[in-house]
Design a protein around this motif. Sequence first.
Motif, PDB file in Angstrom:
ATOM      1  N   ASN A  22      -9.190   2.548  13.653  1.00  0.00           N
ATOM      2  CA  ASN A  22     -10.369   2.396  12.795  1.00  0.00           C
ATOM      3  C   ASN A  22     -11.124   3.707  12.670  1.00  0.00           C
ATOM      4  O   ASN A  22     -11.529   4.109  11.580  1.00  0.00           O
ATOM      5  CB  ASN A  22     -11.303   1.340  13.386  1.00  0.00           C
ATOM      6  CG  ASN A  22     -10.708  -0.035  13.254  1.00  0.00           C
ATOM      7  OD1 ASN A  22     -10.086  -0.329  12.243  1.00  0.00           O
ATOM      8  ND2 ASN A  22     -10.846  -0.861  14.269  1.00  0.00           N
ATOM      9  N   GLU A  23     -11.296   4.346  13.817  1.00  0.00           N
ATOM     10  CA  GLU A  23     -12.026   5.612  13.828  1.00  0.00           C
ATOM     11  C   GLU A  23     -11.321   6.617  12.927  1.00  0.00           C
ATOM     12  O   GLU A  23     -11.937   7.296  12.095  1.00  0.00           O
ATOM     13  CB  GLU A  23     -12.100   6.131  15.260  1.00  0.00           C
ATOM     14  CG  GLU A  23     -12.878   7.416  15.392  1.00  0.00           C
ATOM     15  CD  GLU A  23     -12.624   8.082  16.733  1.00  0.00           C
ATOM     16  OE1 GLU A  23     -12.359   7.374  17.720  1.00  0.00           O
ATOM     17  OE2 GLU A  23     -12.677   9.322  16.776  1.00  0.00           O
ATOM     18  N   ALA A  24      -9.993   6.683  13.079  1.00  0.00           N
ATOM     19  CA  ALA A  24      -9.222   7.635  12.289  1.00  0.00           C
ATOM     20  C   ALA A  24      -9.392   7.360  10.807  1.00  0.00           C
ATOM     21  O   ALA A  24      -9.597   8.267   9.996  1.00  0.00           O
ATOM     22  CB  ALA A  24      -7.751   7.548  12.684  1.00  0.00           C
ATOM     23  N   SER A  25      -9.335   6.087  10.472  1.00  0.00           N
ATOM     24  CA  SER A  25      -9.432   5.720   9.066  1.00  0.00           C
ATOM     25  C   SER A  25     -10.779   6.136   8.493  1.00  0.00           C
ATOM     26  O   SER A  25     -10.866   6.712   7.404  1.00  0.00           O
ATOM     27  CB  SER A  25      -9.236   4.213   8.937  1.00  0.00           C
ATOM     28  OG  SER A  25      -9.358   3.844   7.598  1.00  0.00           O
ATOM     29  N   GLY A  46      -5.946   2.957   8.781  1.00  0.00           N
ATOM     30  CA  GLY A  46      -6.678   1.984   9.583  1.00  0.00           C
ATOM     31  C   GLY A  46      -5.963   0.664   9.718  1.00  0.00           C
ATOM     32  O   GLY A  46      -6.580  -0.362   9.999  1.00  0.00           O
ATOM     33  N   PHE A  47      -4.659   0.668   9.534  1.00  0.00           N
ATOM     34  CA  PHE A  47      -3.959  -0.604   9.438  1.00  0.00           C
ATOM     35  C   PHE A  47      -3.888  -1.344  10.769  1.00  0.00           C
ATOM     36  O   PHE A  47      -3.770  -2.555  10.805  1.00  0.00           O
ATOM     37  CB  PHE A  47      -2.550  -0.388   8.878  1.00  0.00           C
ATOM     38  CG  PHE A  47      -2.025  -1.587   8.163  1.00  0.00           C
ATOM     39  CD1 PHE A  47      -2.465  -1.884   6.888  1.00  0.00           C
ATOM     40  CD2 PHE A  47      -1.136  -2.451   8.778  1.00  0.00           C
ATOM     41  CE1 PHE A  47      -2.013  -3.017   6.238  1.00  0.00           C
ATOM     42  CE2 PHE A  47      -0.677  -3.577   8.129  1.00  0.00           C
ATOM     43  CZ  PHE A  47      -1.129  -3.865   6.855  1.00  0.00           C
ATOM     44  N   LEU A  48      -3.944  -0.625  11.879  1.00  0.00           N
ATOM     45  CA  LEU A  48      -3.976  -1.310  13.171  1.00  0.00           C
ATOM     46  C   LEU A  48      -5.424  -1.724  13.411  1.00  0.00           C
ATOM     47  O   LEU A  48      -6.136  -1.109  14.181  1.00  0.00           O
ATOM     48  CB  LEU A  48      -3.479  -0.388  14.283  1.00  0.00           C
ATOM     49  CG  LEU A  48      -2.065   0.160  14.105  1.00  0.00           C
ATOM     50  CD1 LEU A  48      -1.700   1.059  15.265  1.00  0.00           C
ATOM     51  CD2 LEU A  48      -1.068  -0.981  13.994  1.00  0.00           C
ATOM     52  N   ARG A  49      -5.817  -2.796  12.756  1.00  0.00           N
ATOM     53  CA  ARG A  49      -7.268  -3.053  12.691  1.00  0.00           C
ATOM     54  C   ARG A  49      -7.846  -3.469  14.028  1.00  0.00           C
ATOM     55  O   ARG A  49      -9.035  -3.439  14.228  1.00  0.00           O
ATOM     56  CB  ARG A  49      -7.550  -4.097  11.618  1.00  0.00           C
ATOM     57  CG  ARG A  49      -6.874  -5.411  11.863  1.00  0.00           C
ATOM     58  CD  ARG A  49      -6.690  -6.164  10.567  1.00  0.00           C
ATOM     59  NE  ARG A  49      -5.585  -7.093  10.718  1.00  0.00           N
ATOM     60  CZ  ARG A  49      -5.732  -8.403  10.739  1.00  0.00           C
ATOM     61  NH1 ARG A  49      -6.912  -8.930  10.601  1.00  0.00           N
ATOM     62  NH2 ARG A  49      -4.691  -9.195  10.903  1.00  0.00           N
ATOM     63  N   SER A  51      -5.133   4.453  -0.925  1.00  0.00           N
ATOM     64  CA  SER A  51      -4.091   3.669  -0.256  1.00  0.00           C
ATOM     65  C   SER A  51      -3.865   4.209   1.154  1.00  0.00           C
ATOM     66  O   SER A  51      -3.665   3.436   2.101  1.00  0.00           O
ATOM     67  CB  SER A  51      -2.781   3.739  -1.033  1.00  0.00           C
ATOM     68  OG  SER A  51      -3.017   3.536  -2.398  1.00  0.00           O
ATOM     69  N   THR A  52      -3.884   5.523   1.282  1.00  0.00           N
ATOM     70  CA  THR A  52      -3.607   6.097   2.603  1.00  0.00           C
ATOM     71  C   THR A  52      -4.744   5.815   3.577  1.00  0.00           C
ATOM     72  O   THR A  52      -4.491   5.573   4.758  1.00  0.00           O
ATOM     73  CB  THR A  52      -3.371   7.610   2.491  1.00  0.00           C
ATOM     74  OG1 THR A  52      -2.717   7.881   1.273  1.00  0.00           O
ATOM     75  CG2 THR A  52      -2.515   8.106   3.622  1.00  0.00           C
ATOM     76  N   LEU A  81       0.830  -1.209   0.000  1.00  0.00           N
ATOM     77  CA  LEU A  81       0.000   0.000   0.000  1.00  0.00           C
ATOM     78  C   LEU A  81       0.864   1.259   0.000  1.00  0.00           C
ATOM     79  O   LEU A  81       0.552   2.263  -0.644  1.00  0.00           O
ATOM     80  CB  LEU A  81      -0.905   0.005   1.227  1.00  0.00           C
ATOM     81  CG  LEU A  81      -2.120  -0.910   1.146  1.00  0.00           C
ATOM     82  CD1 LEU A  81      -2.756  -1.086   2.503  1.00  0.00           C
ATOM     83  CD2 LEU A  81      -3.127  -0.331   0.167  1.00  0.00           C
ATOM     84  N   LEU A  82       1.955   1.161   0.753  1.00  0.00           N
ATOM     85  CA  LEU A  82       2.878   2.299   0.802  1.00  0.00           C
ATOM     86  C   LEU A  82       3.383   2.621  -0.605  1.00  0.00           C
ATOM     87  O   LEU A  82       3.441   3.784  -1.022  1.00  0.00           O
ATOM     88  CB  LEU A  82       4.038   1.935   1.715  1.00  0.00           C
ATOM     89  CG  LEU A  82       4.820   3.084   2.333  1.00  0.00           C
ATOM     90  CD1 LEU A  82       3.922   3.887   3.243  1.00  0.00           C
ATOM     91  CD2 LEU A  82       5.983   2.520   3.124  1.00  0.00           C
TER      92      LEU A  82
END
Lengths: 500, 518
Positions: free
Chosen positions: A166-169, A157-160, A151-152, A121-122
């Motif tokens: 999640n909220e941030a994503s 939200g990668f720390l699922r 992608s960003t 994704l990066l």
Amino acid sequence: MFELPPVTEAWEFLQKNSVAIGPQLHLLLWALGMLIIDFVIPAGRKAVSALLALGGIVMAGLQLYLLRSSSPISAFYDTVVLDSFATFFSALFLIAAAVTVFISYRYLEIENEQHTEYYALLLFATSGMMFMAAALDLITIFISLELMSISTYVLVGFLRRRRRSNEASLKYFLLGAFSTAIILYGMSLLYGVSGTTNLIVIGEQAKLLQGNTLLILAVFTIMAGLCFKVAAAPFHMWAPDAYEGAPTAVTGFMSVAVKAAAFALFLRIFFVAFHEVRGIYVPLLVAVSILTMTWGNVAAVTQQNVKRMLAYSSISHAGYVLMGLVAGTELGVIASAIYLLAYTFMNLGIWAVVILLRRQDISGEQVEDFDGLYSRHPSLAIVMLIFLLSLAGIPPLGGFIAKYFVFSAIIEVAMDPSQPYASLMVWLAVIGVINAVVSLYYYFRIVYAMFIQEEYQPAPLSFSAGLLTAIAITGIVTLLIGIYPQPFINLARAATSPLL
Amino acid sequence: MEFFMANILNFVCYFPLVGVVLIMLWPKGKEHETAVKWIANLVAFIGFLISLPLITQFNNPAFIDMTGMRYVIRTNWIDALGVQYYFGIDGISLLLILLTTLLGFLSILSSWNAITERVSEYYCYFLILQVGMLGVFMALDFFLFYVFWEVMLVPMYFIIGIWGGPRKLYAAIKFFLYTLLGSVLLLLGILALYFYQHSVTGTWSFDVLGFQNLEIPFNLQWWIFLAFFVGFAIKVPMFPFHTWLPDAHVEAPTAGSVILAAMLLKMGTYGFVRFSLPILPQATIHFLPWLLVLSVIGIIYGALVAMMQKDMKKLVAYSSVSHLGFCMLGVFIATPVALEGGILQMLNHGISTGALFLIVGIIYERRHTRLISEYGGLSHVMPVYATVFMIMTMSSIGLPTLNGFIGEFMILQGVFADPDYRSWAIFGAAGIVLGAAYMLWLYQRVMFGTIEKDENRTLPDLTLREFATFAPLIVLAFWIGLYPRTFLEYLHEPVNQVVEKVRPGEFMPLPVQSAETK
């Protein structure tokens, strides 16, 4: 509509044109390849993908390096162009991506989220950014913007397993989608009035369309959308939440690369397409710039959480970069470029140090987590001091050169009687320097914690070779830009020549 | 030797870094602290010694360039901006540099017992601070000047913040923010000058002497003067920008206060003499009444507040505000004698106030209090100390035969020479009277009378090391007081140049001995 050419011709066409997007294209393919290779990487060994990603970045960088000195190559019917501007920013994104890989793998291990997808994704995001820097057409701009943004969103939200992530994503996604829609709306208006999607042609049309209401509306909507992307006030609300919730390595990446990419777009659109209607948007941009740095700084003063504090600080830095755009001169665009350059290194360095402090049960996110750092790790504290001083704009460091350039761009305009808004510029400059003083106050809360507070969290830091490399590189470059800025100025000057 | 003399300014400026490197490489730990102290003291002392050739070769034509600057070092630094690495000194900077190397050494020497924690860091910051201050007095490129001007804030922040008193955090950050606010506005002023110069001459340069030759329109001068004024006035500090000073002084460790009073404040006054006056002469004349009012308020207000203090260090701090008001009175009026007196008074203030802070520090080290009411009758137990204190008190209030008298007299005489502002001398004279009042009252309360507190009965007198820190200052105080010519003759030439810019043709220039006739 034109007729489709025969297959062989199409192949030739592709071959000829894809040179211009070679680095991006290879990065994309590499990332796709990584997703496939992922099947054969055993579960405990996912860190290998970090190396793979690094390989892809190096390859793209090498390709970019080989293409660097050629004259601008425009391709695909002038929708993308590989000029020195695109090269400069692409290189910046690649460096940021490489540093992000360096600071990520240990962090992801601690968070127990080591996956190949992260690195892929990066690379997707980076590729999107590189397209953004090269885009010369509204459609290309939009697609590359989406490639980066989507992608960003996922990376944030990668720390699922964490609600905050999640909220941030979700927040970032909703607001980001909203802003993309606004940009799209502006683009459709723009296409409506000018009848073209090509930025250069739009620039010529804008000359004739002075005062056209739809054009003005298009300029303002695109500006609003881009302000969202660079997190400029009053469209910055998403940034602190997204930055705080995202994995810290991603926060670092977002605060520099994503921001720089959005600024690259900002510069390209506003210099190439809208330069003729400067008179309309400059006062508004001045207001946005003042609001952004003041709001960012004042909000940062009240934060206890370092991630949030740095989020607000990065908002305020966007205000400074905007100053170069406000000036609208040669010096102004150089100033923006050099600011982004210096900012990339110093801010990534800061985030690298914050990640180093993430260990066991300590989040490394509170100001207290820095307490007494100097007594245990003096060199680390000194490097951190360099980054903080640089962010505050104290010479002889990179951040000072950056601030010097934006202020000199503004003062140059203020001193030029032929320019409109000269007195406005004086106030902008004065408010800008006062903001630099305010920012020092909160940066020095960290300095105070590191050097003057005594208590120390005894848990060992999460050192890794990658993190140390990242800190060393960013630290050295931050110093170098300050002490011997000449080559960096030359780079920025060459990079910005296509816009003028 | 030739190489040394050709680069002497570099050697003088960066030599303290040798000490920093050595101390950093030296093994850490309590048992190595004495070695670190020795290194710092030796480096500072050698630093002072290598600054001495600056005097002996000052009039050697080989080291004078066309502009009258000495020991010039000039190379390009940032070509794209026209920034040069440009060092050079004239008589004004010479005296301030020597004062810096001397007082830097003395304050390091005075810290031997005062600092017990984080010793090696302490000396590192001090030596870095030294580099910053020396650079400020040597730089002739405005950009370079600005770099040194800012660099020196960081070590000072740490000196106050780590080794300071109970409110150290507040004092340290206040010091930093105030000064930074001034200097960023100064930067805007510099940029305006820079672009104006380019629009007129087409060259990109930060050359200070080049700026001095510009004919800047009054309107622009007005703005730039304001920007410069805030920058320098905060540093001096002039009323009403002085509020950071008492806090910083009171909280800083003794040696920090000494450096702060003796050198850092001089950077502000030096800025006025070197930049504001010669570059912006018309604006200076335009603002003169206001500047004089602020200077005089500083003199009187500082003295009155000093009189009311219960804490000795705070008293000396406010006396600084008063004395600096005096300096600024002399500098702004810009008659030759007053300007020269103002510059001499900078040195005098460095010597006497520096010494007074050391004096306060000595009893603070012994008793850990600075309240005047805790003392009394000390002259019975500390006779040598009493003598030193008396000499410095007299120097501070301007007793003839001591340095303060010469400076104050010259300033008053110079003010009187200007027919328009003659009456302002009255305020200056009032400041002297008030100065005598608070200093003598302080001396009386601390040193005379009977000893009332038992702790004071056994106070030891000055040790040899402590006396050694005062000895050079006493010698200097008498030297300037009895034979100021040694120092003044370095000032005639630059003072004439400044006066010629600000008030051309109004006054007889001071007699200058040319380099050839010597």
